[in-house]
Design a protein around this motif. Structure first.
Motif, PDB file in Angstrom:
ATOM      1  N   ILE A  51       0.845  -1.200   0.000  1.00 25.24           N
ATOM      2  CA  ILE A  51       0.000   0.000   0.000  1.00 25.24           C
ATOM      3  C   ILE A  51       0.881   1.251   0.000  1.00 25.24           C
ATOM      4  O   ILE A  51       0.633   2.209  -0.752  1.00 25.24           O
ATOM      5  N   GLU A 280     -10.567   5.158  -0.753  1.00 23.43           N
ATOM      6  CA  GLU A 280     -11.188   4.085  -1.511  1.00 23.43           C
ATOM      7  C   GLU A 280     -12.515   4.582  -2.067  1.00 23.43           C
ATOM      8  O   GLU A 280     -13.308   5.205  -1.354  1.00 23.43           O
ATOM      9  N   CYS A 288     -11.644   0.779  -5.631  1.00 22.97           N
ATOM     10  CA  CYS A 288     -10.277   1.115  -6.019  1.00 22.97           C
ATOM     11  C   CYS A 288      -9.634   1.996  -4.949  1.00 22.97           C
ATOM     12  O   CYS A 288     -10.311   2.757  -4.254  1.00 22.97           O
ATOM     13  N   LYS A 289      -8.341   1.867  -4.838  1.00 20.86           N
ATOM     14  CA  LYS A 289      -7.548   2.782  -4.030  1.00 20.86           C
ATOM     15  C   LYS A 289      -7.144   3.940  -4.950  1.00 20.86           C
ATOM     16  O   LYS A 289      -6.497   3.713  -5.977  1.00 20.86           O
ATOM     17  N   VAL A 308      -8.542  -2.527  -5.730  1.00 19.60           N
ATOM     18  CA  VAL A 308      -8.050  -3.112  -4.482  1.00 19.60           C
ATOM     19  C   VAL A 308      -7.767  -4.602  -4.655  1.00 19.60           C
ATOM     20  O   VAL A 308      -6.845  -5.151  -4.042  1.00 19.60           O
ATOM     21  N   ARG A 309      -8.512  -5.267  -5.521  1.00 21.92           N
ATOM     22  CA  ARG A 309      -8.300  -6.707  -5.709  1.00 21.92           C
ATOM     23  C   ARG A 309      -6.899  -6.999  -6.252  1.00 21.92           C
ATOM     24  O   ARG A 309      -6.300  -8.044  -5.946  1.00 21.92           O
ATOM     25  N   LEU A 311      -4.233  -5.144  -5.620  1.00 18.75           N
ATOM     26  CA  LEU A 311      -3.307  -4.971  -4.495  1.00 18.75           C
ATOM     27  C   LEU A 311      -3.333  -6.211  -3.605  1.00 18.75           C
ATOM     28  O   LEU A 311      -2.284  -6.682  -3.148  1.00 18.75           O
TER      29      LEU A 311
END
Length: 625
Positions: A51, A280, A288-289, A308-309, A311
């Protein structure tokens, strides 16, 4: 007593297995527990590291990309300022409406030349438009459109200016709109949203004296140029959105979204723009980030993000990678444990195995001594017995090597003896023929006969080489046959040889004795009138070569046939060599069998039309160790 020993060996073997199993399982349990704790800690730390890494990448991308976009806009601002400076330009702008057609054409040529040189070195700016206070007086567009005569360009430009954002630092206005509606463009540009949408930069033009607005200039840059900047350093899995201060999309990966309001597409992102740092939000149906940054120069805002998936996939990928490594290490530790325990119990293992299943190959194994005194004595006694057997086998092997060496020396001596038996009458008769031929014909053919004779003896003296090429053997018999043809002119010969076999290595001097036998025993009774055919080819049996020497002489009678067959079958027995010529074929057969094995060798067959054929079967080899 025997049953007691067997029970003792069985108990020792069970004890060994039990110790190995207990130690290995205990180490494995402790290691797997520690591995589980370490993987859990590493997984959490790895996700946080990913992250932080992505946030750093987001910041670097946003900063660098916005700087590049601002540099483009600053360059447009400089071009707009440069394009309106100069007395000639002020004169054209103030007096354009009062000039005649000829003067307007000259003004247009001057402006076209000036802006071509100014904009030509920049492939970013797609169009430049000059207005006075009433209408469009000049345009230069790289897409070569035509002007719509039925539309008022000045009023349309005023509408664009109303939607524009004021750039205080550059005294310009910035607007995101489509291509100028008062121009006619190719359908390709209109259908492509990255070419059909652009950023407008407008600047008011002031007169020198008095200082008042006398016109305006507008420059356009296509969204395609912005996409090249924004996608230059971004991964395929990331997305970006470039917005105006009013949240109107200027450029993004999906060209169909250009010109739309962000809130109508993703209210989550629009609501989260006021948040500092990463956040997010939902984009294109995925959480999504994201992170955003606004330019202080142009007030444009750039947003970038990543699902995010992905990451989580990166983090779990590392976990599975770590699990794989951990399992591999666990397997290695278990194997090493078993090996270490086995090494400590090695004397018992050898005693159990070798005392119950001893064979001749055991003499090649080194038996280590045990750590305890009692077992050391057993191992020492057993090792002494094995060493004694090994010495006996070694002595037998050396004796066999000496026997083979004696046989090989015998073969060499026999070959040298054969080489020394070249008929001296052949040399004398040949020299006599050379003398007679020289007297009758002068010296015309003498040199050729001498050359063949010298060549024959030069090739013949290679007796010290056990192997030569097949080409060498054919050269030797060719010289021999040429000399024989000078003596017996009615002898004919020809070859049928596979040229790819000339490099094959063969035992030295195996063809000349067979050719000589064909002449002496095959053609002599016919007054040396006849033909020889020498062939060499690969057999259908892979790896074997057949060389044949065929004559059309008198052939075999029953006595000759039995004699030759007996010699070739019993080539080791020399008691039957009652003919001088038998030495040659027996020597050839003996060497062929020794070098190639029993499946190769020499044999004779009778021809249907008379005469016999000598067949040599050898293996195809190019290097002899």
């Amino acid at each position: 007593m025997k049953n007691h020993a067997e029970r003792l060996l069985k108990r020792l073997n069970n004890l060994k297995k039990g110790l190995r199993f207990k130690i290995s399982m205990l180490n494995s349990v402790f290691f797997l527990a520690a591995l589980t704790v370490i993987l859990a800690i590493v997984s959490v730390m790895n996700y946080k590291t990913i992250i932080r890494k992505e946030e750093q990448a987001f910041r670097a991308y946003l900063t660098n990309s916005l700087i590049s976009v601002d540099n483009k806009l600053k360059d447009m601002s400089r071009v707009s300022l440069m394009s309106t400076s100069g007395d000639r330009f002020q004169d054209i702008l103030l007096n354009n409406q009062n000039r005649n057609i000829y003067e307007q054409i000259q003004d247009e040529e001057y402006l076209d030349e000036y802006y071509t040189s100014l904009v030509g070195i920049r492939d970013d700016i797609s169009g430049i438009y000059i207005y006075d206070m009433e209408s469009l007086i000049f345009y230069h567009d790289s897409m070569n459109p035509s002007l719509r005569r039925n539309l008022n360009a000045f009023s349309l430009m005023a509408g664009v200016k109303q939607k524009a954002t004021n750039l205080q630092q550059a005294n310009c206005y910035l607007a995101a709109e489509q291509l100028p509606g008062f121009m006619r463009y190719s359908q390709n540009y209109i259908e492509n949203p990255f070419q059909g949408n652009c950023i407008w930069m407008l600047r008011d033009i002031y007169s020198f004296s008095p200082h008042k607005v006398v016109g305006s200039v507008a420059l356009t840059i296509q969204a395609e140029k912005l996409r090249e900047i924004l996608e230059d350093s971004i991964g395929e899995e990331m997305f970006y959105i470039l917005l105006t201060p009013t949240n109107k999309i200027v450029c993004c990966r999906d060209g169909n979204l250009i010109g739309m309001d962000l809130e109508s597409i993703s209210g989550d992102i629009a609501a989260a723009l006021s948040t500092k740092g990463s956040m997010e939000a939902k984009w294109d149906g995925e959480i999504c980030k994201i992170m955003s940054l606004q330019s202080e120069y142009s007030s444009l805002r750039l947003i970038t993000g990543k699902p995010v998936r992905l990451l989580a996939k990166e983090a779990t990928g590392f976990v599975w990678y770590s699990v794989g490594i951990g399992l591999g290490v666990a397997v290695i530790i278990i194997i090493l444990t078993f090996r270490n325990v086995g090494r400590n119990l090695k004397p018992l293992k050898f005693l159990v195995k070798e005392m119950t299943d001893f064979d001749g190959d055991s003499g090649k194994i080194h038996y280590p001594e045990a750590r305890s005194d009692e077992i050391r004595q057993l191992v020492k006694a057993f090792r002494g017995m094995v060493d004694m057997l090994d010495q006996l086998m070694e002595t037998q092997y050396k004796d066999q090597m000496r026997i083979n060496e004696i046989k090989l020396n015998e073969q060499k001596l026999s070959m040298l003896y054969l080489k020394s038996q070249v008929n001296p009458h052949f040399l004398y008769n040949t020299l006599d023929n050379i003398r007679i031929r020289a007297q009758i014909n002068g010296d015309t053919e003498v040199c050729y006969m001498l050359m063949e004779l010298v060549k024959f003896f030069r090739l013949n003296v290679k007796a010290g080489h056990q192997f030569v090429t097949l080409d060498h053997e054919f050269s030797l018999i060719d010289s021999y046959l040429k000399l024989m043809c000078y003596r017996y002119e009615q002898i004919g010969y020809h070859y049928n040889i596979d040229q790819t076999l000339l490099g094959v290595m063969v035992p030295n001097f195996i063809l000349q004795p067979l050719v000589e036998n064909s002449l002496v025993h095959g053609l002599r009774d016919k007054g040396y009138k006849g033909k020889l055919l020498i062939e060499a080819h690969r057999r259908a049996n892979g790896g074997q070569i057949e060389i044949s020497i065929m004559d059309d002489g008198r052939g075999f009678d029953q006595l000759d046939r039995d004699h030759i067959c007996g010699l070739l079958d019993k080539y080791e027995d020399q008691s039957d060599l009652n003919r001088r010529t038998s030495i040659g074929i027996v020597n050839v057969q003996r060497r062929l069998k020794m070098f190639y094995g029993e499946e190769c060798g020499l044999h004779y067959t009778e021809n249907k039309d008379g005469g016999v054929t000598a067949h040599i079967i050898i293996k195809e080899r190019y290097e002899i160790s």
